[in-house]
Design a protein around this motif. Structure first.
Motif, PDB file in Angstrom:
ATOM      1  N   ARG A 612      35.393 125.392  42.442  1.00  0.00           N
ATOM      2  CA  ARG A 612      33.953 125.421  42.744  1.00  0.00           C
ATOM      3  C   ARG A 612      33.252 126.490  41.909  1.00  0.00           C
ATOM      4  N   LEU A 613      33.887 127.683  41.799  1.00  0.00           N
ATOM      5  CA  LEU A 613      33.286 128.731  40.981  1.00  0.00           C
ATOM      6  C   LEU A 613      33.136 128.288  39.521  1.00  0.00           C
ATOM      7  N   CYS A 614      34.133 127.571  39.035  1.00  0.00           N
ATOM      8  CA  CYS A 614      34.088 127.092  37.641  1.00  0.00           C
ATOM      9  C   CYS A 614      32.971 126.072  37.444  1.00  0.00           C
ATOM     10  N   LEU A 615      32.831 125.158  38.391  1.00  0.00           N
ATOM     11  CA  LEU A 615      31.783 124.135  38.288  1.00  0.00           C
ATOM     12  C   LEU A 615      30.392 124.741  38.457  1.00  0.00           C
ATOM     13  N   GLU A 616      30.251 125.681  39.367  1.00  0.00           N
ATOM     14  CA  GLU A 616      28.945 126.316  39.545  1.00  0.00           C
ATOM     15  C   GLU A 616      28.539 127.091  38.303  1.00  0.00           C
ATOM     16  N   GLY A 617      29.523 127.710  37.636  1.00  0.00           N
ATOM     17  CA  GLY A 617      29.210 128.425  36.392  1.00  0.00           C
ATOM     18  C   GLY A 617      28.753 127.495  35.277  1.00  0.00           C
ATOM     19  N   ALA A 618      29.136 126.220  35.367  1.00  0.00           N
ATOM     20  CA  ALA A 618      28.720 125.222  34.367  1.00  0.00           C
ATOM     21  C   ALA A 618      27.598 124.337  34.895  1.00  0.00           C
ATOM     22  N   ASN A 619      26.912 124.783  35.972  1.00  0.00           N
ATOM     23  CA  ASN A 619      25.813 124.021  36.569  1.00  0.00           C
ATOM     24  C   ASN A 619      26.247 122.604  36.968  1.00  0.00           C
ATOM     25  N   TRP A 620      27.493 122.489  37.404  1.00  0.00           N
ATOM     26  CA  TRP A 620      28.052 121.243  37.896  1.00  0.00           C
ATOM     27  C   TRP A 620      28.119 120.161  36.811  1.00  0.00           C
ATOM     28  N   HIS A 621      28.349 120.595  35.578  1.00  0.00           N
ATOM     29  CA  HIS A 621      28.621 119.648  34.497  1.00  0.00           C
ATOM     30  C   HIS A 621      30.132 119.662  34.270  1.00  0.00           C
ATOM     31  N   PHE A 622      30.761 118.554  34.613  1.00  0.00           N
ATOM     32  CA  PHE A 622      32.217 118.527  34.700  1.00  0.00           C
ATOM     33  C   PHE A 622      32.883 118.846  33.365  1.00  0.00           C
ATOM     34  N   ASN A 623      32.451 118.198  32.281  1.00  0.00           N
ATOM     35  CA  ASN A 623      33.104 118.414  30.991  1.00  0.00           C
ATOM     36  C   ASN A 623      32.973 119.865  30.526  1.00  0.00           C
ATOM     37  N   GLN A 624      31.823 120.472  30.801  1.00  0.00           N
ATOM     38  CA  GLN A 624      31.654 121.878  30.428  1.00  0.00           C
ATOM     39  C   GLN A 624      32.572 122.779  31.248  1.00  0.00           C
ATOM     40  N   ALA A 625      32.695 122.449  32.524  1.00  0.00           N
ATOM     41  CA  ALA A 625      33.578 123.251  33.374  1.00  0.00           C
ATOM     42  C   ALA A 625      35.023 123.140  32.913  1.00  0.00           C
ATOM     43  N   LEU A 626      35.452 121.939  32.544  1.00  0.00           N
ATOM     44  CA  LEU A 626      36.828 121.749  32.074  1.00  0.00           C
ATOM     45  C   LEU A 626      37.050 122.471  30.752  1.00  0.00           C
ATOM     46  N   ALA A 627      36.067 122.412  29.842  1.00  0.00           N
ATOM     47  CA  ALA A 627      36.199 123.124  28.570  1.00  0.00           C
ATOM     48  C   ALA A 627      36.246 124.633  28.797  1.00  0.00           C
ATOM     49  N   SER A 628      35.424 125.120  29.715  1.00  0.00           N
ATOM     50  CA  SER A 628      35.423 126.550  30.009  1.00  0.00           C
ATOM     51  C   SER A 628      36.776 127.002  30.581  1.00  0.00           C
ATOM     52  N   PHE A 629      37.394 126.147  31.408  1.00  0.00           N
ATOM     53  CA  PHE A 629      38.706 126.476  31.964  1.00  0.00           C
ATOM     54  C   PHE A 629      39.747 126.654  30.860  1.00  0.00           C
ATOM     55  N   HIS A 630      39.790 125.738  29.890  1.00  0.00           N
ATOM     56  CA  HIS A 630      40.787 125.827  28.821  1.00  0.00           C
ATOM     57  C   HIS A 630      40.527 127.035  27.922  1.00  0.00           C
ATOM     58  N   GLU A 631      39.263 127.426  27.750  1.00  0.00           N
ATOM     59  CA  GLU A 631      38.968 128.588  26.915  1.00  0.00           C
ATOM     60  C   GLU A 631      39.411 129.882  27.581  1.00  0.00           C
ATOM     61  N   LYS A 632      39.285 129.958  28.908  1.00  0.00           N
ATOM     62  CA  LYS A 632      39.536 131.224  29.627  1.00  0.00           C
ATOM     63  C   LYS A 632      40.778 131.160  30.508  1.00  0.00           C
ATOM     64  N   LYS A 633      41.620 130.196  30.244  1.00  0.00           N
ATOM     65  CA  LYS A 633      42.787 130.010  31.106  1.00  0.00           C
ATOM     66  C   LYS A 633      43.676 131.250  31.164  1.00  0.00           C
TER      67      LYS A 633
END
Length: 644
Positions: A612-633
């Motif tokens: 939820r924190l990841c999605l909220e940081g991407a304004n609930w845009h799924f692809n952005q949240a997934l990309a952000s996860f891989h960058e900061k994993k």
């Protein structure tokens, strides 16, 4: 009614009953009589033999002059101008200089068959207020766009032009005309151009009042039309014109070419009855030309000029034998919904003609009594043909240590209040800045379109600036050049970024490989690219007039040089346009959020809380949240993941 036009083997190309070869009509060119003679007033000199004798006598007297050298003259007149000169002079007197073309055309071009075209849109353009009505600018625009659109190297030449009412008529060679037709739909000075062939040629510019006979014929034709118009069904019934007693009494069917001329006259009278195209659309919905023995649409081409938006058309009981006889209407009558071709030879000669006809008329529903489309299919085709905007997925802001956030917040505030020190802080001798003005972008209907005088002289819009030299000159490099131009741009006021974030879209991404100003890293250093879309108000220089504009600005940021500000602007590209509201963001309901939470947890292995924190940081845009996860994993703590 005889066919409205010449057919193969017709009497037009054979000898008439008198045994003489018929001409094309009108006044034929004299042969064997020498050039036409005109007097000083430009009138024809009918006494050709006397004039010739006078010249012979003058020549003889000159050869037999007296010893003193005196010559006896028969006239004191100045040398007479040639017939060609008289024609040019008469055109100037009449105000018709359109055919005295400034374009130099060789002798070969004079003998080429020319194609006449009709251009609509100049009257609605901004150029209409120019000196000369904007005709010169329009012709230059068409020639330039026709050449670039067709990607050809030879020049496109418009041979002659003439303005008539809402239209500009032009002629060009057949090859050039094909390229000019490709400019149809282009925007010229804020107005869309509509270019079609004009087989009828240039309109008659003779302003002489109609004779009493012509006025009588015009009134008789109006009487014919009034008896053939049904106001309730909005039907203009022009069927079986050859059997009309009034038209027969007027003598229109005594010669082969008369019916075609009669039809053009009918259309001309119709055209004069309506003041606007909308008035035509409201009054005439259906037209019938059934039973007129027409074998080629060229014979009734003027119908598409007078009523281009007709909805229902009846061509049954005519002589159309193949698709070629109908082909001239292929790109016309775009609103036609019903077309009847029953009892024409084409039904037997080409039973599959309907499949081709459907492609010619995009809104055709009924063809000869058969439904060929449904209204839903037409609506779907129109929707597919309309350009759709790129889906706006919201900003994607991948900042590093809040550097991008700090820069853009400070930049907008200082650009409004202290541009000189802003440039001194972030720009150096290698920084670049350019501005591009887009004067044809969509704009908000509730906001007036601003003027561009303060910006246009600096604009580097590559759609307008085609040559490398001015493009290079308008790319400003170095602090001094940037500060100099910034002082000349109008003062601005941007909305506060922190309190009015809804008026902006900001993207930020890291980039690699920027030049190292210190020279220590040959492979380059890391930086970031920031793109911001928003609005501002500016003030016109020298006045208190304000205007609202939209803008897009792209910055490339990199490390600063030693002993300078730690951040420098490598590149700054500003694009300004008329104001338009930013696209609204799509609302995501709770069910959609829960689905994205479950999917992100499944793909990443994170707990629902961290997902939820990841999605909220991407304004609930799924692809952005997934990309952000891989960058900061690598930076995510172990407790964020579920245990197996």
């Amino acid at each position: 009614m005889a066919p409205m036009g010449p057919k193969k083997g017709s009497a037009r190309n054979t000898q008439s009953n008198t045994g003489k070869t018929s001409s094309r009509g009108g006044i034929s060119k004299r042969r064997g009589a020498g050039p036409l003679r005109v007097d000083r007033d430009g009138d024809l000199n009918m006494d050709v033999s006397t004039t010739s004798a006078s010249r012979s006598d003058s020549k003889r007297l000159k050869n037999n002059s007296t010893p003193s050298g005196t010559v006896t003259r028969t006239s004191s007149r100045n040398p007479r101008p040639t017939a060609k000169a008289q024609q040019i002079i008469q055109r100037v007197i009449n105000g018709d200089t359109s055919q005295i073309s400034s374009r130099r055309v060789g002798r070969r071009a004079d003998t080429e068959p020319l194609v006449a075209l009709k251009v609509e849109g100049l009257k609605a353009s901004k150029a209409a207020s120019n000196q000369g009505g904007g005709v010169k600018e329009l012709l230059t625009f068409i020639e330039r766009k026709a050449k670039s659109t067709g990607q050809i190297t030879r020049p496109i030449k418009i041979r002659k032009s003439q303005r008539s009412g809402d239209f500009v008529y032009i002629t060009a060679s057949k090859e050039d005309a094909q390229e000019i037709l490709k400019v149809n739909g282009f925007t010229f000075a804020g107005a869309s151009l509509h270019i079609i062939e004009a087989p009828e040629g240039f309109p008659n510019r003779d302003s002489t009042p109609l004779s009493s006979t012509a006025l009588e014929i015009k009134e008789q034709l109006r009487s014919v039309l009034s008896t053939r118009y049904d106001v309730n069904t909005k039907l203009l019934n022009l069927s079986s014109l050859g059997e009309d007693p009034q038209l027969n009494q007027m003598g229109f069917f005594r010669g082969e070419s008369s019916p075609e001329k009669m039809f053009r006259a009918l259309m001309a009278v119709c055209d004069g009855l309506f003041k606007t195209p909308q008035a035509k659309r409201d009054a005439i919905v259906s037209i019938s030309l059934a039973g007129n023995n027409v074998n080629d649409v060229l014979q009734v081409m003027s119908l598409t000029e007078t009523f281009p938006d007709v909805v229902n058309l009846d061509l049954s009981r005519n002589q159309f034998g193949d698709l070629k006889a109908l082909q001239k209407w292929r790109h016309r009558l775009r609103n036609l919904q019903t077309l009847l071709l029953n009892e024409n030879p084409i039904e037997v000669a080409n039973p599959n003609y309907k499949a081709e006809m459907v492609t010619w008329f995009p809104k055709l529903l009924n063809l000869s009594g058969t439904q060929v489309r449904t209204p839903e299919q037409i609506a779907a085709a129109e929707a597919a043909a309309r350009p759709t905007p790129i889906p706006q997925s919201g900003p994607d802001f991948r900042d590093i240590n809040r550097i991008g956030e700090g820069f853009i917040t400070e930049f907008l505030a200082l650009y409004d209040t202290d541009r000189h020190n802003l440039a001194a802080k972030y720009y150096d001798e290698h920084s670049t800045f350019s501005i591009a003005v887009n004067t044809h972008s969509p704009h908000a209907p509730d906001v007036p379109v601003p003027t561009w005088g303060a910006y246009i002289r600096f604009s580097r819009n590559h759609m307008k600036i085609n040559h490398s030299s001015p493009r290079q000159q308008r790319l400003l490099t170095g602090l001094n050049q940037i500060q100099h131009v910034w002082r000349q741009l109008p003062p601005t006021q941007h909305p506060n970024l922190t309190t009015q974030l809804d008026k902006y879209l900001v993207d930020c991404h890291p980039i690699h490989g920027l030049a190292d100003p210190a020279g220590r890293n040959p492979l380059g250093v890391d930086g970031m690219i920031i793109t911001i879309h928003g609005e501002f108000d500016d003030q016109e220089p020298g006045t208190a007039k304000t205007a609202k504009r939209s803008f897009s600005r792209t910055f490339v940021l990199g490390p600063g040089a030693p002993d300078r500000n730690p951040i420098r602007v490598v590149s700054d590209l500003l694009s300004v346009k008329a104001f338009k509201h930013l696209p609204t963001q799509t609302t995501i309901n709770d069910q959609q959020k829960q689905q994205m939470l479950s999917e992100l947890s499944r793909l990443t292995g994170m707990t629902p809380e961290f997902s939820r924190l990841c999605l909220e940081g991407a304004n609930w845009h799924f692809n952005q949240a997934l990309a952000s996860f891989h960058e900061k994993k690598a930076q995510i703590p172990p407790e964020a993941f579920t245990t197996v």
